[in-house]
Motif scaffolding. Sequence first.
Motif, PDB file in Angstrom:
ATOM      1  N   THR A  76       0.847  -1.201   0.000  1.00  0.00           N
ATOM      2  CA  THR A  76       0.000   0.000   0.000  1.00  0.00           C
ATOM      3  C   THR A  76       0.882   1.250   0.000  1.00  0.00           C
ATOM      4  O   THR A  76       2.052   1.204   0.359  1.00  0.00           O
ATOM      5  N   ILE A 119      -7.038   3.763   0.495  1.00  0.00           N
ATOM      6  CA  ILE A 119      -6.929   2.589   1.357  1.00  0.00           C
ATOM      7  C   ILE A 119      -7.818   2.716   2.584  1.00  0.00           C
ATOM      8  O   ILE A 119      -8.147   1.720   3.237  1.00  0.00           O
ATOM      9  N   ALA A 159      -9.620  -2.234  -0.167  1.00  0.00           N
ATOM     10  CA  ALA A 159      -9.018  -3.471   0.341  1.00  0.00           C
ATOM     11  C   ALA A 159      -9.603  -4.680  -0.366  1.00  0.00           C
ATOM     12  O   ALA A 159      -8.876  -5.618  -0.732  1.00  0.00           O
ATOM     13  N   LEU A 191      -8.118  -4.970  -3.819  1.00  0.00           N
ATOM     14  CA  LEU A 191      -6.717  -5.410  -3.752  1.00  0.00           C
ATOM     15  C   LEU A 191      -6.625  -6.924  -3.550  1.00  0.00           C
ATOM     16  O   LEU A 191      -5.892  -7.617  -4.265  1.00  0.00           O
ATOM     17  N   ALA A 192      -7.327  -7.421  -2.559  1.00  0.00           N
ATOM     18  CA  ALA A 192      -7.267  -8.845  -2.259  1.00  0.00           C
ATOM     19  C   ALA A 192      -7.797  -9.671  -3.423  1.00  0.00           C
ATOM     20  O   ALA A 192      -7.199 -10.691  -3.809  1.00  0.00           O
ATOM     21  N   ASN A 236       1.998  -3.092   4.831  1.00  0.00           N
ATOM     22  CA  ASN A 236       1.108  -1.972   5.148  1.00  0.00           C
ATOM     23  C   ASN A 236       1.951  -0.702   5.269  1.00  0.00           C
ATOM     24  O   ASN A 236       2.320  -0.271   6.368  1.00  0.00           O
ATOM     25  N   LEU A 247      -7.680  -4.667   5.052  1.00  0.00           N
ATOM     26  CA  LEU A 247      -6.789  -5.348   4.112  1.00  0.00           C
ATOM     27  C   LEU A 247      -6.052  -6.497   4.795  1.00  0.00           C
ATOM     28  O   LEU A 247      -5.880  -7.569   4.219  1.00  0.00           O
TER      29      LEU A 247
END
Length: 237
Positions: free
Chosen positions: A12, A55, A61, A64-65, A80, A112
């Motif tokens: 991030t 974020i 999040a 992203l995942a 992070n 996240l």
Amino acid sequence: MNVPGKKVVVITGASQGIGAGLVDACRRLGHRVVATSRTILPSADPDVLTVPGDIGDPATAGRLAAGATERFGRIDTLINNAGLFIGKPFTEYSQEEYEAIIGVNLTGFFRLTQLAVEEMLRQGGGHIVQITTSLADYASSTEPSVLASLTKGGLQSATKSLAIEYAARGIRSNAVSLGVIRTPMHPDDYDEELARRHPLGRMGEVEDVVQAVLYLEAASFVTGVTLYVDGGRSAGH
């Protein structure tokens, strides 16, 4: 598609400074990277997936995942790195500043990391790294930073809790606690003043942080620690 032997690293705050340095270092090692920030641009590198977004918004999040698992099949490491620092007297913080700092420094980390840990548990292991500040442990009368202490200090405590909760399930958790690092966040005019705040007499460089993170990534017997990369500030003044 997952490629055996290639780690997938989620980073991030990855568009500049420390985050960009971490992306470059991971690619040099052959890792595949999922990178995010508000302003991040698409990458021509097929082993780098960029996901623009705030974020502090849990939806970022989720993207992203999902992007990491759909594109690369797994999440091996989460860094992070995203952080917001506003230094001012405690009574002068506005509600908007409070919410912005809490959103980036804590809310983004929380959701996240939950998603990353779920994936790491399915895989049988992983590594989480928090980027924090030594001001969370060693306050300075010349650098008022209550919100940094509240949020980044919280991350350091969470680092230990995660390390203990998941040690037996193959997931490590560590933190890197920083002094002032030379990045685009700091105007060049203040370099000399910022350097004097460190016993080593200089500001840190992005590469100093990168090397610390890479050490923790490789140190399979290290979990629950906060590694100080702060030019000696945490040792005394």
